[in-house]
Enzyme design. Sequence first.
Site, PDB file in Angstrom:
ATOM      1  N   ASP A  34     -10.289   1.104   0.457  1.00 22.11           N
ATOM      2  CA  ASP A  34      -9.252   1.668   0.571  1.00 22.11           C
ATOM      3  C   ASP A  34      -9.078   2.642   1.652  1.00 22.11           C
ATOM      4  O   ASP A  34     -10.005   3.398   2.010  1.00 22.11           O
ATOM      5  CB  ASP A  34      -8.696   2.440  -0.740  1.00 22.11           C
ATOM      6  CG  ASP A  34      -7.223   2.970  -0.994  1.00 22.11           C
ATOM      7  OD1 ASP A  34      -6.796   2.210  -1.603  1.00 22.11           O
ATOM      8  OD2 ASP A  34      -6.874   3.769  -0.296  1.00 22.11           O
TER       9      ASP A  34
ATOM     10  N   HIS B 254      -8.880   7.712  -7.258  1.00 18.54           N
ATOM     11  CA  HIS B 254      -8.690   9.260  -6.889  1.00 18.54           C
ATOM     12  C   HIS B 254      -8.990   9.956  -8.439  1.00 18.54           C
ATOM     13  O   HIS B 254      -9.215  11.140  -8.404  1.00 18.54           O
ATOM     14  CB  HIS B 254      -7.403   9.371  -6.436  1.00 18.54           C
ATOM     15  CG  HIS B 254      -7.099   9.003  -5.231  1.00 18.54           C
ATOM     16  ND1 HIS B 254      -7.852   9.329  -3.966  1.00 18.54           N
ATOM     17  CD2 HIS B 254      -6.111   8.201  -4.712  1.00 18.54           C
ATOM     18  CE1 HIS B 254      -7.492   8.715  -2.951  1.00 18.54           C
ATOM     19  NE2 HIS B 254      -6.379   8.156  -3.007  1.00 18.54           N
TER      20      HIS B 254
ATOM     21  N   ASP C   7      -4.434  -0.865   1.909  1.00 16.65           N
ATOM     22  CA  ASP C   7      -3.519   0.022   2.730  1.00 16.65           C
ATOM     23  C   ASP C   7      -4.341   0.167   4.303  1.00 16.65           C
ATOM     24  O   ASP C   7      -3.679   1.045   4.736  1.00 16.65           O
ATOM     25  CB  ASP C   7      -3.389   1.228   2.068  1.00 16.65           C
ATOM     26  CG  ASP C   7      -4.512   1.720   1.524  1.00 16.65           C
ATOM     27  OD1 ASP C   7      -5.575   1.244   1.372  1.00 16.65           O
ATOM     28  OD2 ASP C   7      -4.397   2.975   0.797  1.00 16.65           O
TER      29      ASP C   7
ATOM     30  N   GLU D  57       1.648  14.822  -5.690  1.00 18.90           N
ATOM     31  CA  GLU D  57       2.592  13.631  -5.397  1.00 18.90           C
ATOM     32  C   GLU D  57       2.839  13.043  -6.483  1.00 18.90           C
ATOM     33  O   GLU D  57       3.797  12.078  -6.630  1.00 18.90           O
ATOM     34  CB  GLU D  57       1.974  13.075  -4.209  1.00 18.90           C
ATOM     35  CG  GLU D  57       0.998  11.905  -4.613  1.00 18.90           C
ATOM     36  CD  GLU D  57      -0.342  12.567  -5.048  1.00 18.90           C
ATOM     37  OE1 GLU D  57      -0.670  12.058  -6.260  1.00 18.90           O
ATOM     38  OE2 GLU D  57      -0.816  13.457  -4.607  1.00 18.90           O
TER      39      GLU D  57
ATOM     40  N   HIS E 119      -7.813   5.443   2.024  1.00 22.34           N
ATOM     41  CA  HIS E 119      -7.895   6.779   1.281  1.00 22.34           C
ATOM     42  C   HIS E 119      -9.364   6.904   0.574  1.00 22.34           C
ATOM     43  O   HIS E 119      -9.780   6.162  -0.081  1.00 22.34           O
ATOM     44  CB  HIS E 119      -6.809   7.087   0.521  1.00 22.34           C
ATOM     45  CG  HIS E 119      -5.399   7.278   1.092  1.00 22.34           C
ATOM     46  ND1 HIS E 119      -4.687   6.133   1.033  1.00 22.34           N
ATOM     47  CD2 HIS E 119      -4.831   8.130   1.718  1.00 22.34           C
ATOM     48  CE1 HIS E 119      -3.571   6.186   1.766  1.00 22.34           C
ATOM     49  NE2 HIS E 119      -3.603   7.435   2.132  1.00 22.34           N
TER      50      HIS E 119
ATOM     51  N   TYR F  45       0.698  -0.587   0.263  1.00 18.70           N
ATOM     52  CA  TYR F  45       2.064  -0.135   0.008  1.00 18.70           C
ATOM     53  C   TYR F  45       3.043  -0.732   1.020  1.00 18.70           C
ATOM     54  O   TYR F  45       4.384  -0.451   1.055  1.00 18.70           O
ATOM     55  CB  TYR F  45       2.218   1.548  -0.017  1.00 18.70           C
ATOM     56  CG  TYR F  45       1.156   2.171  -0.978  1.00 18.70           C
ATOM     57  CD1 TYR F  45       1.098   1.882  -2.088  1.00 18.70           C
ATOM     58  CD2 TYR F  45      -0.037   2.672  -0.254  1.00 18.70           C
ATOM     59  CE1 TYR F  45       0.186   2.373  -3.202  1.00 18.70           C
ATOM     60  CE2 TYR F  45      -1.215   2.953  -1.151  1.00 18.70           C
ATOM     61  CZ  TYR F  45      -1.159   3.059  -2.308  1.00 18.70           C
ATOM     62  OH  TYR F  45      -2.099   3.509  -3.523  1.00 18.70           O
TER      63      TYR F  45
ATOM     64  N   TYR G  28       7.004  13.715  -1.522  1.00 20.39           N
ATOM     65  CA  TYR G  28       6.238  13.131  -0.114  1.00 20.39           C
ATOM     66  C   TYR G  28       6.664  14.078   0.766  1.00 20.39           C
ATOM     67  O   TYR G  28       7.850  14.053   1.293  1.00 20.39           O
ATOM     68  CB  TYR G  28       6.777  11.799   0.003  1.00 20.39           C
ATOM     69  CG  TYR G  28       6.056  11.126   1.292  1.00 20.39           C
ATOM     70  CD1 TYR G  28       4.918  10.743   1.413  1.00 20.39           C
ATOM     71  CD2 TYR G  28       6.981  10.804   2.370  1.00 20.39           C
ATOM     72  CE1 TYR G  28       4.313  10.307   2.494  1.00 20.39           C
ATOM     73  CE2 TYR G  28       6.664  10.104   3.605  1.00 20.39           C
ATOM     74  CZ  TYR G  28       5.060   9.851   3.692  1.00 20.39           C
ATOM     75  OH  TYR G  28       4.928   9.475   4.711  1.00 20.39           O
TER      76      TYR G  28
END
Length: 348
Positions: free
Chosen positions: A196, A160, A285, A118, A198, A324, A19
């Site tokens: 989401d 993803h 998130d 990550e 992202h 998260y 991170y």
Amino acid sequence: MMTFFSEQSFRRQATTELYGSTLVTPFETPRRMEIVLEAIERAGLGEVRAPNDYGLEPVKAVHDAGYIEFLANFWPAWQAEGRTGEAIPSIWPARTLRSDRIPRSLGGKLGYYALAAETSLCEGTFEAALASKDTALAALEHTFESGEPSFGLCRPPGHHAATDQFGGYCFFNNAAIAAQRALDRGYKRVAVLDVDFHHGNGTQQIFYRRSDVFFASLHGDPEVTFPYYLGYADETGEGEGEGFTANYPMAPKTPVSVWMQALEKALAQIARIECELLIVSLGVDIFEHDPISTFTFTRDDFTALGERLADAGLPTVFLMEGGYAVDDIGVNVVSVLQGFEARGGAKA
């Protein structure tokens, strides 16, 4: 609403995430699932069932065979080489390198099949990914057979994961696997709506040249937000798929009212092209206190989201993606699902 969840999802117990410049405990933790399950029980949302084992054929329908083999065999091979830590890629086939050759070495393969650094590979990753896609498929099958909405509490998440790449905590693309299964079960056109924070880069890549799946994503502007290299508004599909991808990138701290306007546009497109099933990639998130996101949703906003999704009037499958702020993830997820049911979305 029926929830599906597999205890095998806990098989992945990663301890390492890169991170920024620091190795940290992953934000995507098993505890997220425990909190959601506790919230579902407290709310009396409905029964929680374990999924069936659907095997690898549904995975092969959307993912590359070599990639599946890599995930299946990587960890035993990594250990056989005497490696003691979790695996993080250190090189990729970048623009100045070749991407038409897959190295024999594990380190080379690791970089070839990764899209980001990550997400580590660890013991139990493959087994958890299999359980996650089974969860998605069980939810889809329940909705197909009953017409009732369903919730797949998927872990790891999936949006993803591309045809042959993992990253962003994702290994198999659960929404894409479920969408393809729905088409195989007789639906003519399926909508995947990704809420989401992202961008669902993997889902977009898998269906970008197809017209049987409409993909819409509401997400943080990739100019400043992971995964950075996909999710711009001018990405609308190619070839047969032109017009069947819609992206709504938004700046940090975008007001919920603006986000909801984008949702209305996405739902209008879903109605216009006559989608028969709605798969929601449910990332919470977008919550105002999420540690790795910058949108501004409150608990009441999640309820309103569920209500609006019910108004679409389609058979609906919710699949878990991100979220998260661990202490709040359960109430936020349940708020969406309760809002959906309260609006009359219990059966399409």
